[in-house]
Design a protein around this motif. Structure first.
Motif, mmCIF file in Angstrom:
data_model
loop_
_atom_site.group_PDB
_atom_site.id
_atom_site.type_symbol
_atom_site.label_atom_id
_atom_site.label_comp_id
_atom_site.label_asym_id
_atom_site.label_seq_id
_atom_site.Cartn_x
_atom_site.Cartn_y
_atom_site.Cartn_z
ATOM 1 N N LEU A 196 -4.901 -2.989 -4.714
ATOM 2 C CA LEU A 196 -4.256 -4.130 -4.063
ATOM 3 C C LEU A 196 -5.274 -5.208 -3.718
ATOM 4 O O LEU A 196 -4.984 -6.407 -3.814
ATOM 5 N N SER A 197 -6.477 -4.795 -3.330
ATOM 6 C CA SER A 197 -7.533 -5.768 -3.042
ATOM 7 C C SER A 197 -7.850 -6.604 -4.273
ATOM 8 O O SER A 197 -7.999 -7.831 -4.194
ATOM 9 N N GLU A 198 -7.923 -5.950 -5.427
ATOM 10 C CA GLU A 198 -8.177 -6.688 -6.669
ATOM 11 C C GLU A 198 -6.992 -7.586 -7.018
ATOM 12 O O GLU A 198 -7.167 -8.686 -7.556
ATOM 13 N N ALA A 199 -5.788 -7.132 -6.730
ATOM 14 C CA ALA A 199 -4.608 -7.952 -6.999
ATOM 15 C C ALA A 199 -4.627 -9.218 -6.150
ATOM 16 O O ALA A 199 -4.308 -10.307 -6.640
ATOM 17 N N PHE A 200 -5.001 -9.086 -4.875
ATOM 18 C CA PHE A 200 -5.107 -10.277 -4.024
ATOM 19 C C PHE A 200 -6.195 -11.212 -4.544
ATOM 20 O O PHE A 200 -6.052 -12.438 -4.494
ATOM 21 N N GLY A 201 -7.296 -10.637 -5.029
ATOM 22 C CA GLY A 201 -8.347 -11.464 -5.611
ATOM 23 C C GLY A 201 -7.854 -12.231 -6.829
ATOM 24 O O GLY A 201 -8.165 -13.419 -7.003
ATOM 25 N N ALA A 202 -7.065 -11.545 -7.654
ATOM 26 C CA ALA A 202 -6.487 -12.215 -8.824
ATOM 27 C C ALA A 202 -5.537 -13.329 -8.401
ATOM 28 O O ALA A 202 -5.480 -14.398 -9.032
ATOM 29 N N ALA A 203 -4.777 -13.101 -7.323
ATOM 30 C CA ALA A 203 -3.863 -14.132 -6.830
ATOM 31 C C ALA A 203 -4.639 -15.372 -6.393
ATOM 32 O O ALA A 203 -4.208 -16.507 -6.662
ATOM 33 N N LEU A 204 -5.768 -15.181 -5.743
ATOM 34 C CA LEU A 204 -6.577 -16.325 -5.304
ATOM 35 C C LEU A 204 -7.093 -17.122 -6.490
ATOM 36 O O LEU A 204 -7.274 -18.344 -6.403
ATOM 37 N N ARG A 205 -7.321 -16.439 -7.612
ATOM 38 C CA ARG A 205 -7.811 -17.138 -8.815
ATOM 39 C C ARG A 205 -6.681 -17.805 -9.596
ATOM 40 O O ARG A 205 -6.859 -18.904 -10.141
ATOM 41 N N ARG A 206 -5.529 -17.157 -9.656
ATOM 42 C CA ARG A 206 -4.463 -17.613 -10.540
ATOM 43 C C ARG A 206 -3.475 -18.567 -9.877
ATOM 44 O O ARG A 206 -2.980 -19.508 -10.514
ATOM 45 N N TRP A 207 -3.129 -18.310 -8.613
ATOM 46 C CA TRP A 207 -2.056 -19.068 -7.983
ATOM 47 C C TRP A 207 -2.352 -20.561 -7.806
ATOM 48 O O TRP A 207 -1.407 -21.357 -7.824
ATOM 49 N N VAL A 214 0.845 -1.201 0.000
ATOM 50 C CA VAL A 214 0.000 0.000 0.000
ATOM 51 C C VAL A 214 0.878 1.248 0.000
ATOM 52 O O VAL A 214 0.631 2.205 -0.740
ATOM 53 N N ALA A 215 1.913 1.264 0.845
ATOM 54 C CA ALA A 215 2.794 2.427 0.920
ATOM 55 C C ALA A 215 3.460 2.693 -0.425
ATOM 56 O O ALA A 215 3.554 3.840 -0.874
ATOM 57 N N TYR A 216 3.923 1.634 -1.079
ATOM 58 C CA TYR A 216 4.633 1.796 -2.351
ATOM 59 C C TYR A 216 3.694 2.355 -3.419
ATOM 60 O O TYR A 216 4.035 3.288 -4.155
ATOM 61 N N LEU A 217 2.497 1.787 -3.507
ATOM 62 C CA LEU A 217 1.538 2.228 -4.522
ATOM 63 C C LEU A 217 1.018 3.629 -4.225
ATOM 64 O O LEU A 217 0.922 4.475 -5.121
ATOM 65 N N ALA A 218 0.681 3.876 -2.963
ATOM 66 C CA ALA A 218 0.120 5.181 -2.609
ATOM 67 C C ALA A 218 1.144 6.297 -2.758
ATOM 68 O O ALA A 218 0.792 7.425 -3.121
ATOM 69 N N ALA A 219 2.408 6.003 -2.495
ATOM 70 C CA ALA A 219 3.445 7.025 -2.618
ATOM 71 C C ALA A 219 3.590 7.498 -4.059
ATOM 72 O O ALA A 219 3.999 8.636 -4.307
ATOM 73 N N ARG A 220 3.228 6.653 -5.010
ATOM 74 C CA ARG A 220 3.372 7.012 -6.420
ATOM 75 C C ARG A 220 2.079 7.523 -7.028
ATOM 76 O O ARG A 220 2.110 8.204 -8.046
ATOM 77 N N SER A 221 0.955 7.210 -6.420
ATOM 78 C CA SER A 221 -0.322 7.684 -6.945
ATOM 79 C C SER A 221 -0.881 8.855 -6.137
ATOM 80 O O SER A 221 -1.711 9.608 -6.642
ATOM 81 N N GLY A 222 -0.425 8.997 -4.895
ATOM 82 C CA GLY A 222 -0.991 10.020 -4.027
ATOM 83 C C GLY A 222 -2.398 9.698 -3.585
ATOM 84 O O GLY A 222 -3.103 10.554 -3.053
ATOM 85 N N ASP A 223 -2.809 8.465 -3.765
ATOM 86 C CA ASP A 223 -4.197 8.071 -3.496
ATOM 87 C C ASP A 223 -4.192 6.783 -2.670
ATOM 88 O O ASP A 223 -4.029 5.692 -3.210
ATOM 89 N N VAL A 224 -4.390 6.925 -1.349
ATOM 90 C CA VAL A 224 -4.366 5.755 -0.473
ATOM 91 C C VAL A 224 -5.532 4.826 -0.774
ATOM 92 O O VAL A 224 -5.364 3.598 -0.868
ATOM 93 N N ALA A 225 -6.730 5.394 -0.928
ATOM 94 C CA ALA A 225 -7.916 4.567 -1.199
ATOM 95 C C ALA A 225 -7.757 3.817 -2.512
ATOM 96 O O ALA A 225 -8.088 2.629 -2.611
ATOM 97 N N GLY A 226 -7.252 4.507 -3.546
ATOM 98 C CA GLY A 226 -7.051 3.845 -4.829
ATOM 99 C C GLY A 226 -6.026 2.731 -4.732
ATOM 100 O O GLY A 226 -6.191 1.660 -5.342
#
Length: 408
Positions: free
Chosen positions: A39-50, A22-34
């Motif tokens: 990241l929530s969608e990425a974890f969802g994708a991991a549950l489907r793909r891994w 979250v820190a890495y992504l938010a630091a580059r987007s300036g958007d904590v919620a985004g």
């Protein structure tokens, strides 16, 4: 890989790397919620793909790739591509992380300072740290802070919107902003811990779990600020308190005050860890509030070795604490220490010196007053004070203990 094994792997990555991602992504987007949504969608994708593909060698880099696509899609959809150009650079960065960095970069300190920014409502800072750095959901935080989930969700949404709209910079501040923001970070972590400390009995309660999360956040802060003595002091304070949690109640659930606790039940590894951090803080030679409070708890812990409590030393430390940070908690502790050194009248006078508007609804003040009045054999007044203190706590075990003292 089985579905259960995949879930376990995803949970392990979330537990160990959520805040860093979250820190890495938010630091580059300036958007904590985004960043959190992506990241929530990425974890969802991991549950489907891994389950089919297997857990990648560098799961954080895989999740960063997936989250990056979500953020870029959101930026394009909002037609603010120019404003979000830093997100597009994440493609190259994600590839570099996957191929070059042995450990995922840790930018959680930036995120902690963002959460403590003066633009953020004070009431939202602690919950924001718990959610963004540790990944706690709003409902769990709401339960710990005694507000509704909807109210907490709104508080967090407003804070994240403020970060984005105000353009709060994701950086570690320079002095003098450093000192101001570090204090907010420390106080926020301690606020979370004290909220979790209130439940003495129910080890599965949200409050109890919150105390463990606060300790985890304290350890994170020490790892990020190894040369900040107050970070070590705060962690030492929390560890000393946590070490005594098993002794705070009997097997039947009755409250046990600190000076009557069975020291054999105290958790020695936590005490040892606390003492280590106190030594590190002392070597840094910058005294602060949390170091003094931890030193007081260290003297209490020494009862396990020496069998007695050095009240004169505790009284001396409280004198320093009241001068450095004259909180009502410090003033009450000083009053009790004075009484325990043999001067009950001086202790009661110190309590009475606390402003009435500060003490009126402060349960420890009433409990201390009852204790001191009993020592002075002013039994009728002590009984009233014990009963009043009982009415100011939500802990059923502590309430029962205080009412029993009143009845005596």
């Amino acid at each position: 890989m089985s579905e259960s094994a995949t879930h376990a792997a995803v949970e392990a990555v979330a537990r160990n790397s959520y805040g860093r991602l979250v820190a890495y992504l938010a630091a580059r987007s300036g958007d904590v919620a985004g960043a959190e949504d992506a990241l929530s969608e990425a974890f969802g994708a991991a549950l489907r793909r891994w389950p089919a593909d297997g857990v990648p060698e560098k799961p954080e880099a895989w999740l960063l790739h997936a989250a990056r696509h979500r953020l870029i899609d959101a930026a394009r959809h909002a037609q603010v591509r120019k404003r979000n150009e830093p997100l597009l650079r994440l493609a190259g960065e994600a590839e570099e992380i996957a191929t070059t960095f042995p450990i995922f970069p840790d930018e959680r300190l930036k995120l902690l300072f963002v959460c403590a920014h003066p633009a953020i409502d004070i009431a939202a800072r602690t919950p924001l740290m718990l959610q963004t750095v540790l990944g706690l959901d709003a409902a769990r935080i709401a339960s710990a802070f005694l507000v509704s989930p909807a109210a907490m969700e709104q508080r967090l949404v407003r804070a994240k919107t403020k970060i984005r709209e105000a353009g709060v910079p994701f950086c570690v501040p320079e002095p003098p902003q450093w000192d101001e923001r570090v204090v907010f970070v420390l106080d926020a972590i301690y606020s979370a811990y004290t909220a979790g400390w209130e439940s003495a009995i129910d080890g599965g309660s949200t409050h109890h779990a919150l105390a463990h999360e606060a300790v985890a956040l304290g350890r994170t802060l020490v790892s990020l600020l190894p040369d900040e003595p107050e970070a070590h002091g705060l962690l030492a304070l929390m560890l000393h308190c946590e070490a005594r949690r098993p002794a705070r109640a009997t097997s039947e659930g009755a409250f046990v005050p600190l000076d009557r606790q069975d020291t054999a039940l105290w958790l020695q590894p936590l005490i040892d860890e606390a003492e280590k951090h106190l030594r590190v803080a002392s070597a840094l030679k910058r005294l602060g509030r949390y170091q003094l409070e931890a030193a007081i708890q260290s003297i209490h812990a020494h009862r396990a070795v020496g069998g007695a409590i050095d009240w004169p030393e505790i009284a001396l430390l409280y004198e320093g604490l009241v001068r450095l940070a004259p909180t009502i908690g410090a003033q009450v502790g000083r009053a009790v220490a004075l009484a325990e050194t043999g001067d009950g009248a001086a202790g009661l006078a110190a309590l009475d010196a606390v402003a009435a508007d500060r003490s009126a609804n402060y349960q420890p003040w009433w409990a201390a007053r009852a204790h001191l009045l009993r020592r002075l054999r002013r039994h009728a007044e002590a009984r009233e004070a014990f009963a009043h203190a009982a009415g100011l706590t939500e802990d059923p075990a502590l309430r029962a203990y205080l009412l029993e003292r009143a009845a005596r």
